[in-house]
Design an enzyme around this catalytic site. Structure first.
Site, PDB file in Angstrom:
ATOM      1  N   ASP A  11       0.798  -1.209   0.190  1.00  0.00           N
ATOM      2  CA  ASP A  11       0.023   0.029   0.174  1.00  0.00           C
ATOM      3  C   ASP A  11       0.922   1.105   0.041  1.00  0.00           C
ATOM      4  O   ASP A  11       0.655   2.238   0.777  1.00  0.00           O
ATOM      5  CB  ASP A  11      -1.002   0.098   1.126  1.00  0.00           C
ATOM      6  CG  ASP A  11      -1.921   1.168   0.988  1.00  0.00           C
ATOM      7  OD1 ASP A  11      -2.318   1.492  -0.269  1.00  0.00           O
ATOM      8  OD2 ASP A  11      -2.568   1.505   2.175  1.00  0.00           O
ATOM      9  N   LYS A  56       2.119   4.729  -1.170  1.00  0.00           N
ATOM     10  CA  LYS A  56       1.494   5.870  -1.810  1.00  0.00           C
ATOM     11  C   LYS A  56       1.893   7.083  -0.861  1.00  0.00           C
ATOM     12  O   LYS A  56       2.669   6.916   0.184  1.00  0.00           O
ATOM     13  CB  LYS A  56      -0.041   5.787  -1.694  1.00  0.00           C
ATOM     14  CG  LYS A  56      -0.688   5.702  -0.244  1.00  0.00           C
ATOM     15  CD  LYS A  56      -2.365   5.394  -0.237  1.00  0.00           C
ATOM     16  CE  LYS A  56      -2.705   5.203   1.032  1.00  0.00           C
ATOM     17  NZ  LYS A  56      -4.254   4.913   1.005  1.00  0.00           N
ATOM     18  N   ASN A 107       1.314   7.492   2.926  1.00  0.00           N
ATOM     19  CA  ASN A 107       1.963   6.658   3.523  1.00  0.00           C
ATOM     20  C   ASN A 107       3.618   6.816   4.078  1.00  0.00           C
ATOM     21  O   ASN A 107       4.376   5.904   4.264  1.00  0.00           O
ATOM     22  CB  ASN A 107       1.570   4.993   3.285  1.00  0.00           C
ATOM     23  CG  ASN A 107       0.277   4.750   3.635  1.00  0.00           C
ATOM     24  OD1 ASN A 107      -0.320   5.393   4.574  1.00  0.00           O
ATOM     25  ND2 ASN A 107       0.028   3.759   2.857  1.00  0.00           N
ATOM     26  N   ASP A 158       2.830   2.662   7.991  1.00  0.00           N
ATOM     27  CA  ASP A 158       1.565   1.869   7.790  1.00  0.00           C
ATOM     28  C   ASP A 158       1.724   0.869   6.978  1.00  0.00           C
ATOM     29  O   ASP A 158       1.620   0.535   5.832  1.00  0.00           O
ATOM     30  CB  ASP A 158       0.528   3.134   6.886  1.00  0.00           C
ATOM     31  CG  ASP A 158      -0.998   2.487   6.971  1.00  0.00           C
ATOM     32  OD1 ASP A 158      -0.993   1.113   7.550  1.00  0.00           O
ATOM     33  OD2 ASP A 158      -1.875   3.039   6.632  1.00  0.00           O
ATOM     34  N   THR A 182      -4.474   0.778  -2.733  1.00  0.00           N
ATOM     35  CA  THR A 182      -5.095   1.951  -3.073  1.00  0.00           C
ATOM     36  C   THR A 182      -5.546   1.820  -4.537  1.00  0.00           C
ATOM     37  O   THR A 182      -4.477   1.742  -5.231  1.00  0.00           O
ATOM     38  CB  THR A 182      -4.437   3.263  -2.495  1.00  0.00           C
ATOM     39  OG1 THR A 182      -4.163   3.276  -1.169  1.00  0.00           O
ATOM     40  CG2 THR A 182      -5.290   4.609  -2.772  1.00  0.00           C
TER      41      THR A 182
END
Length: 435
Positions: free
Chosen positions: A148, A150, A153, A166, A188
């Site tokens: 994840d 991005k 994060n 995260d 995401t």
């Protein structure tokens, strides 16, 4: 309500009284962020004055077995990370209703907040991208796939250096199926790799590289490479790899992005290849010290190179009945969790050999789970257990027996009456004690 916080208008304020502090250790301040299952607060260690971030998870909101597994996995993952560009988990605390992750505080906030104000220069983007690849390469070498990645994060510390955070959706190598792939659909939408959309399984390292490519595009372009108000239209663009590079991007950057956002995971650029890319290495003289030297150091630190699993502080905490995190979820899962532990003055391989001898003598089926772990099955399925051996020091190991199914009383009788004596091999005067 979290101890040490005043709830009212505006941000929460510091509480000067140690009696009102969280666990009499942390003064809790303003709310930094809020998610579906957790809130993150700024806090200060009363004794050292160190700023920390505390992630507060409400147990009532994580009652499903899958969510419980994610929490335990996140703890397991973060305790493995010791890298300048990944968030550090200091400790895990708990009450009857809440779990507290005490983590390093990233004073600079989210990278997303900065890029939202406008695109970065290629030089600044290169700085953050290098640090991102450093962190991701480190995670992969430890058997961790973020899944994840991005800008939201990616946090910045007080020096403006990047910190990957995260790890709630991260996976470990032991989650890989027999086909060598991961299968959980997560991430995401705008940053998800096309092979995840195909639902045929994916390589965790390769989907992280794709997400790094989307991040680099966002940093240098100021917008997403794949975007559409209609989610299915956006997914089609991702699946086909339909994106355009703005005219202000340099030829070397465009070439790197085309390799990062390659829809074929087999030909997509790897972490090692990224570190040799001309755009990535621009401005560096010879080796990139921050990455190349890390690779050598990490080989020495990699626990997979050790002869047996080693216990760290978080393992010892989970072995303590007063702080056993599995106990936080009583009633939330129907899984059997009876366990017994002993400390043995012996080598791990000798312990495993003794367990094998016991299984053969008792006509119990034994199946090896990993190097220092076995499953035991006998009495027509009435007795099912697994045994794990952990290195505590050079001369001591912790042996944990856990009932996985069957009669609890039979497990305890077998463990204390037969398995434990076999492990201790008292004829050799092995020292032992309760854990």
């Amino acid at each position: 309500m979290v101890p040490g916080i005043e709830h009212g208008r505006g941000a929460a304020v510091w509480q000067a009284s140690e009696e009102n502090a969280l666990f009499e250790k942390y003064e809790v301040g303003k709310l930094l962020g809020c998610g579906a299952f957790a809130k993150v607060y700024h806090a200060r260690n009363i004794r050292s004055g160190q700023s920390v971030a505390i992630k507060v998870i409400n147990k009532k909101k994580i009652s499903s077995p899958s969510m419980i597994g994610n929490i335990k996995r996140e703890i397991s993952i973060m305790r493995r990370l010791h890298n300048p560009h990944t968030m550090t988990l200091h400790e895990v605390l708990a009450t009857k209703t809440k779990i507290f992750f005490v983590m390093e505080f990233a004073k600079g906030g989210e990278l997303f907040a900065k890029v939202a104000k406008g695109r970065f220069s290629e030089d600044l983007s290169r700085k953050y991208f290098r640090q991102l690849i450093y962190a991701v390469g480190y995670c992969h070498s430890r058997g961790i796939f973020h899944r994840d990645l991005k800008p939201e994060n990616l946090l910045l510390d007080e020096n403006g250096d990047l910190k990957v955070s995260d790890f709630g959706l991260s996976a470990l190598t032991d989650q890989v199926r027999q086909d060598g792939l991961l299968h959980t659909l997560c991430g995401t939408p705008a940053y998800v790799a096309p092979e995840i959309l195909s639902k045929k399984g994916y390589d965790g390292a390769k989907v992280d590289v794709w997400s790094c490519g989307v991040i680099l595009y966002v940093l240098t372009a100021g917008f997403l490479p794949f975007n559409d108000p209609n989610l299915m239209v956006m997914y089609k663009k991702i699946y086909k790899g339909e994106f355009r590079c703005p005219k202000w991007m340099s030829p070397d950057l465009k070439r790197l992005l085309s390799r990062l956002l390659d829809t074929n995971p087999e030909t997509r650029i790897t972490i090692d290849e990224i570190t040799e890319d001309p755009w990535f290495r621009k401005g560096s003289k010879g080796k990139l010290k921050f990455y190349d030297e890390f690779l050598e150091i990490n080989k020495e630190e990699d626990p997979s190179n050790r002869s047996a699993s080693c216990l760290n502080a978080f393992d010892l905490i989970s072995f303590s009945s007063g702080l056993d995190l599995s106990g936080l979820f009583d009633g939330a899962s129907s899984s059997v969790t009876d366990s017994e532990r002993i400390v043995v003055d012996s080598a791990p391989e000798k312990v495993i050999e003794r367990i094998k001898g016991f299984a053969a003598a008792e006509k119990i089926r034994l199946r090896k789970r990993k190097e220092w772990g076995v499953d035991l099955e006998g009495q027509n399925g009435k007795f099912l257990a697994n045994v794990e051996v952990y290195r505590l020091t050079d001369g001591l190991v912790v042996v944990e027996g856990r009932r996985t199914a069957g009669d609890p009383e039979m497990f305890r009788e077998s463990w204390r009456g037969k398995i434990m004596p076999a492990i201790l091999n008292r004829s050799e005067n092995q020292a032992s004690g309760s854990c």
